[in-house]
Each structure stands twice: as structure tokens, then as C-alpha cells.
Design a protein around this motif. Structure first.
Motif, short mmCIF file in Angstrom:
data_model
loop_
_atom_site.label_atom_id
_atom_site.label_comp_id
_atom_site.label_asym_id
_atom_site.label_seq_id
_atom_site.Cartn_x
_atom_site.Cartn_y
_atom_site.Cartn_z
N HIS A 199 0.87 -1.16 0.00
CA HIS A 199 0.00 0.00 0.00
C HIS A 199 0.92 1.22 0.00
O HIS A 199 2.14 1.08 0.04
N THR A 213 -14.15 6.28 0.82
CA THR A 213 -14.56 5.11 0.06
C THR A 213 -15.08 5.56 -1.31
O THR A 213 -15.28 6.75 -1.54
N PRO A 249 -15.12 -0.38 -2.46
CA PRO A 249 -13.82 -0.43 -1.78
C PRO A 249 -13.48 0.84 -1.01
O PRO A 249 -13.88 1.93 -1.36
N PHE A 297 -10.49 3.29 -0.10
CA PHE A 297 -9.22 3.59 -0.76
C PHE A 297 -8.29 4.46 0.07
O PHE A 297 -7.12 4.59 -0.25
N ALA A 342 -4.78 3.09 -0.78
CA ALA A 342 -4.85 1.94 -1.69
C ALA A 342 -4.88 2.50 -3.10
O ALA A 342 -5.85 3.15 -3.50
N SER A 348 -7.76 -1.55 -5.97
CA SER A 348 -8.58 -2.36 -5.04
C SER A 348 -7.78 -3.52 -4.44
O SER A 348 -8.12 -3.99 -3.35
N GLU A 374 -6.38 -2.75 -0.80
CA GLU A 374 -7.28 -2.45 0.32
C GLU A 374 -6.93 -3.26 1.57
O GLU A 374 -6.88 -2.72 2.68
#
Length: 187
Positions: free
Chosen positions: A75, A123, A131, A133, A152, A155, A158
Motif C-alpha cells: 500500500h 470510500t 472499496p 481507498f 490503496a 482495489s 485495500e
């Protein structure tokens, strides 16, 4: 879990000018608190866009780094001093500690600013099938408040964002604006 509005009411002095306070602190206490004065364009603060050369890398533009979690992949994390965004933030930890000494909020009893983690999520929708993010935090365990963003980039990242965020929350008391009804259940 405490709401940011509850804490803002303890930190904001009763006679403070709240023109820039977006939390609704002291809502309903006096007419001055109900309607903050409108800001002029000169009073508004804007963050300057990053100055980067054409074709600059994502890391250069975002001022962060890619992080690897043990089991969940990668990430992106950005950590900045809150003072980088707004100089008065440098005093927030001290003001919070003063307010927390006499807090009437049960979950904050005997807490210090370093025990708190202010969080918000972003989100791509409002149901749990969309998802997450970004998780943003404000923490006070350094000399001055630190803003930390867990991003993120797609996806697939996440799970790594959630794992890194959960690691950050250990031993902390969460403070959110709308966390009881949205952020925490979503996570």
C-alpha cells in the motif's frame, strides 16, 4: 470511541472565534457559535499544488512511500507534520492535553493526546460492497501532530491498507467525526 465534535467542544474556548472550526463545536450554545462569520477569499487557506517536473514519479508528487505488510501486499503511506498544512496544529496537542485533564467524556477519562488517534476514511461509495481507498489519521505521539494517510492505489491494496491501519490503532483511543455510524462499521 469519542466524536470529534465532543472533543472540539472541550478544546475550543467558550469565547473563541470559530470561523474556521468545521466540526460544529459549541453548536447551539450561543448564536455566535451557530453561525460562524463568512470567510473572505483572503482568509481562506489553500494548499499549493505540488511543484513537479512533467513526468515526475508518483512518489515525488505524493511525497510518500510504498510499504509492504507481512501478509497483505503493498500500500502507499504519506506521513507529514500537521504543521506542514496549518501552523496552528503545532499547538493542538498541548490544547488537547489541557482539555483532557478535565474531560467530561467518559471514554477519554485519564487520556492524553498521545493516546488518541483521529481517523477518517474515504470510500468509493456508501455501502460495504464498495472499496475503501484511503484512511487518514492524526496522531500526537511525536513532538508535533502527525498526519498519516494509508492509500490503496487500486482495489488489490485495500487489505494492506486495513492491516497497516489496524497496526497503527493498537493502544489508541479512536476519535472520529462520523465513525460510530459509518467509518468503523465500514472498516
Amino acid at each position: 470511541m469519542a466524536s470529534w465534535e465532543e472533543i472540539a467542544n472541550e478544546v475550543a474556548p467558550i469565547d473563541a472565534d470559530i470561523g474556521g472550526l468545521a466540526t460544529g463545536a459549541r453548536r447551539g450554545q450561543t448564536s455566535a457559535w451557530q453561525r460562524p462569520p463568512a470567510k473572505t477569499d483572503r482568509e481562506l487557506k489553500f494548499l499549493p499544488p505540488p511543484q513537479c517536473a512533467p513526468g515526475a514519479s508518483f512518489d515525488t508528487v505524493m511525497c510518500g512511500i510504498e510499504k509492504q505488510t507481512s501478509r497483505h501486499g503493498t500500500h502507499y503511506e504519506i506521513v507529514q507534520s500537521a504543521r506542514h498544512y496549518d501552523a496552528p496544529f503545532s499547538e493542538l496537542g498541548t490544547r488537547l492535553n489541557t482539555a483532557l485533564q478535565n474531560s467530561s467524556i467518559e471514554c477519554l477519562a485519564r487520556a492524553q493526546a498521545r493516546d488518541l488517534l483521529v481517523m477518517d476514511i474515504e470510500t468509493s461509495g456508501v455501502n460495504d460492497a464498495t472499496p475503501l481507498f484511503l484512511i487518514g489519521t492524526l496522531r500526537f505521539d511525536e513532538a508535533e501532530p502527525q498526519m498519516e494517510f494509508f492509500l490503496a492505489r487500486n482495489s488489490d491494496e485495500e487489505a494492506a491498507v486495513l492491516a497497516a491501519y489496524h497496526q497503527r490503532t493498537r493502544g489508541k483511543r479512536l476519535v472520529t467525526f462520523n465513525g460510530k455510524s459509518f467509518d468503523w462499521p465500514f472498516i
